[in-house]
Structure formats: C-alpha cells, structure tokens
Design a protein around this motif. Structure first.
Motif, PDB file in Angstrom:
ATOM      1  N   ASN A 122       0.812  -1.217   0.000  1.00 38.28           N
ATOM      2  CA  ASN A 122       0.000   0.000   0.000  1.00 38.28           C
ATOM      3  C   ASN A 122       0.846   1.268   0.000  1.00 38.28           C
ATOM      4  N   ARG A 124       3.195   1.947  -2.164  1.00 39.75           N
ATOM      5  CA  ARG A 124       3.678   2.279  -3.492  1.00 39.75           C
ATOM      6  C   ARG A 124       2.770   3.314  -4.138  1.00 39.75           C
ATOM      7  N   PRO A 125       3.362   4.328  -4.786  1.00 37.58           N
ATOM      8  CA  PRO A 125       2.558   5.393  -5.403  1.00 37.58           C
ATOM      9  C   PRO A 125       1.861   4.906  -6.669  1.00 37.58           C
ATOM     10  N   ALA A 126       0.925   5.704  -7.135  1.00 36.33           N
ATOM     11  CA  ALA A 126       0.151   5.329  -8.322  1.00 36.33           C
ATOM     12  C   ALA A 126       1.049   5.153  -9.539  1.00 36.33           C
ATOM     13  N   TRP A 127       2.122   5.977  -9.663  1.00 37.19           N
ATOM     14  CA  TRP A 127       2.979   5.872 -10.844  1.00 37.19           C
ATOM     15  C   TRP A 127       3.673   4.514 -10.924  1.00 37.19           C
ATOM     16  N   TRP A 129       2.405   1.591 -10.156  1.00 38.57           N
ATOM     17  CA  TRP A 129       1.499   0.625 -10.774  1.00 38.57           C
ATOM     18  C   TRP A 129       1.260   0.954 -12.240  1.00 38.57           C
ATOM     19  N   TRP A 130       1.327   2.214 -12.618  1.00 36.28           N
ATOM     20  CA  TRP A 130       1.212   2.596 -14.024  1.00 36.28           C
ATOM     21  C   TRP A 130       2.388   2.031 -14.814  1.00 36.28           C
ATOM     22  N   ARG A 156      -3.992  -4.370  -8.966  1.00 42.67           N
ATOM     23  CA  ARG A 156      -3.470  -3.000  -9.072  1.00 42.67           C
ATOM     24  C   ARG A 156      -3.181  -2.600 -10.510  1.00 42.67           C
ATOM     25  N   THR A 157      -2.731  -3.558 -11.316  1.00 38.31           N
ATOM     26  CA  THR A 157      -2.374  -3.236 -12.699  1.00 38.31           C
ATOM     27  C   THR A 157      -3.516  -3.508 -13.673  1.00 38.31           C
TER      28      THR A 157
END
Length: 387
Positions: A122, A124-127, A129-130, A156-157
C-alpha cells in the motif's frame, strides 16, 4: 526441447537479499543440456555474484550511473544484440523497465518474463502501478513468489490473472550441526551464555519494521528480554540503534552487518523474527525453517501462506508490538521451540525444493517460447552462426 536456449536473468542489484538468493538458486539449478543461463546486474556486488561465477555461469556487470543513463542503456542493448537471448527474465521493476527500450534498440525481441517478488504494497505510489502495467502488457508471463503478490499485482495493474504463475521460493536443507558448533557460533558473535538468542536476517530498511521489534523488546520485563542479533545492513542501522538506546534495550541488540553464514547463525539461534510491514515469500523465513530455527513473523503477504500459526511458526498482527512481545516471551519454552522447529523443517522439505523452483520456472519459459513461435526462439546454434 532439444536446442540449448540462451536465457538472461537480469536484476538491478546483487546485494545480499531474498530475490538475489533466488536468482543464484535458479541459475545454479537450470539444466545446462537445455539452457545456457547468464546473469546481468547494474549495481551492488556481493559474494553471491562470486558464487554464481564460480558455478560457471557468465555474469555481465553493466554499471548504471544514474536514474537516466543513456550509456548504460546502449551497453544493455548491445549485450542483448551480441548474445541473442531467447528469453530475458527480469527480477525487478528497474530491470523490467530498462529491458523494454534495450530490446527495441537491439533490433531483437527476446521473450520477456516479468516478476512480482513482494506482496500487498500500500506504500507504493500510483505511478509505480502505471509503470508496472506498461511492463506487464509487454511481458509473456509474470512469475510471482506468493499468491498474495500475484493477486495484489493483478488487481493493481488491471492485468488478467492468467498472466501470473506462482512459484514459491526454494531453500536447501542444511546438514545438522553439533552442539559444540552452535556454542562456538554463539560465542563468536558475543551472545551471552544461557540467554535466549533471537535473530533477524535481512536488510535494515523501513519495510522490515524493526522499530516494532525494538518496541516489543521494551515491553518485556528485563528478565524476559532475549539477546537479539541483527544480521544485515542498510540505511536504518543508526536510527534503529538510537531507538534501542531511547527505549533502554540497546544492550540486548547486536548489529552483525552482512553475513555470508546466515544459515549457521540460524542453526545456532533459538528463534528468528521478521516483523515486516509487507512480505512476498520470505527467504529468511524459509531458510530459518529449513535450519530448524523457530520463526515469529508478522501476518502479512506470503508469510501467512508459509506459516501455520502454532504449528510451523508463530504469527502476530502487523505492527502490534504487544502481541509480538507476547510471542517472544513464549519462545522461552523449549518444548514449543522443538515442536515449531520440527514442523517448520518438515514443511520446507515437502514444499520448497530447488527442483520445484527450477521445474516451475522452466515450464513457464518453455510455454512462453512455444507461444512466441519459431521466429522468436533463438538457439545457441543460431547465435553461433551469426558470429
């Protein structure tokens, strides 16, 4: 499969850690009649690299001098072109990301197998997972070391679960050691004679939550506190030492630094602790159980898949120092330690062999190469003809 396939396992760092040990085990176990494995890494040498070289495996060190290093990218692309790999197995996000442009620049398209080595993260930033989604969208498969990690990353992905294969970490079963050897090891690291000896093995980094360990020690009465050795190094060493001093438990902690003899330490210890915030399938837990060392771990990620509470180890709620302290106190019971030791070793022997790791991984390799078709499959014969 009759042709030998050249495979590159690539990872950003070869510092001493769980993923790096699994890389060593995989490379060492691959059948040389069918595969020609090689290793590439970008930073942080260690004795693990020496062991891999000593086993006859070609190792490529590609120094990376910054977050965006075009010279590094060029050298990586040149390596892919010159060695003409059938498949690249990347063991970290950094390795995965740099493999994508290097494949493009090389003019070749070796099959890419990605990895998931952690669990529910939790923090890890959104970038992150992008970027992971970009990698996975260009990968033939993803090998995860825990069901929790595979499920979390797929969610997440937003990638299909069918892309993921879970292959548990492996560990060898060390030969038993004598009482005299255990006593000599304890004496060599300064463990007080007659005291309960606890051990932590791993990087001294935030995710391992060693602050919880210090707080748990402080909650115990002085007579109940074990002597604890921390085998490993990392950026939090000074902060942990200061926290221990602030809580009045500094005399019960010993920092050992990185150790190549972690197994021998585990065989000498009365128990091992792992209070992490997040875990995939921990090599430290596996190695301790294989060595007959009882384990206490936070109930996170793959640790829950590995440990049956009260039978193969003890689990406590993440970051619950009070519950952690209670379990540490229970380890004073020699009958409990013996029971956990026997059951833990038996579990590892039945479910976490090197043969299972290699067989599962090569099955993924073969499936990916078959699906890629003949044009994507590079053999040593083809590579030799091109030189």
């Amino acid at each position: 499969m009759h042709d030998r396939r050249r495979v590159l396992v690539v990872i950003d760092s070869m510092e001493v850690g769980g993923s790096q040990r699994q890389v060593q085990h995989l490379l060492d176990g691959l059948d040389r009649q069918h595969w020609e494995p090689e290793l590439a890494y970008f930073r942080s040498d260690s004795f693990l690299v020496d062991a891999i070289r000593a086993s006859g495996i070609t190792v490529h060190y590609l120094p990376k001098r910054g977050r965006l290093d075009m010279r590094f990218l060029a050298s990586y692309a040149l390596l892919l072109r010159e060695r003409n790999y059938a498949l690249v197995h990347a063991y970290s996000l950094t390795a995965e990301l740099w493999t994508l442009p290097a494949r493009f620049l090389s003019g070749l398209r070796p099959v890419l197998v990605a990895s998931e080595r952690s669990s529910v993260r939790n923090d890890r930033p959104a970038w992150y997972w992008w970027l992971k989604r970009i990698v996975l969208g260009r990968s033939a498969a993803v090998i995860a070391n825990s069901e929790a990690g595979a499920h979390s990353t797929a969610q997440r992905t937003r990638m299909p679960a069918s892309l993921f294969t879970t292959i548990a970490n492996d560990v060898g079963l060390p030969a038993p050691v004598s009482t005299e050897d255990k006593a000599a090891m304890r004496q060599s690291i300064g463990a007080p004679e007659g005291d309960l000896f606890g051990l932590f093995v791993g990087r001294l980094v935030p995710v391992k939550n060693l602050e919880c360990l210090v707080r748990a020690l402080a909650m115990l009465a002085p007579a109940q506190r074990p002597w604890l050795a921390l085998a490993g190094d990392g950026p939090l060493r000074d902060a942990i030492a200061q926290l221990a001093a602030d809580h009045g438990v500094a005399s019960r902690l010993r920092f050992l630094g990185e150790r190549p003899d972690a197994t021998q330490l585990m065989q000498a210890a009365d128990f091992l602790v792992l209070p992490s915030h997040f875990e995939g399938l921990s090599n430290a837990l596996l190695e301790a159980m294989a060595a007959g060392c009882p384990v206490i771990a936070s109930a996170v990620g793959g640790s829950v898949e590995l440990i049956e509470h009260g039978r193969t180890g003890l689990l406590f709620p993440s970051d619950d120092a009070g519950a952690f302290a209670t379990l540490i106190a229970r380890m004073a019971n020699p009958d409990l330690r013996t029971s956990l030791s026997l059951a833990g070793r038996q579990h590892v022997e039945q479910h976490h062999s090197q043969a299972a790791l290699v067989a599962g991984t090569t099955a993924v390799y073969e499936r990916c190469l078959l699906n890629a078709g003949p044009a994507a499959v590079s053999t040593l014969a083809h590579a030799d003809q091109g030189r």
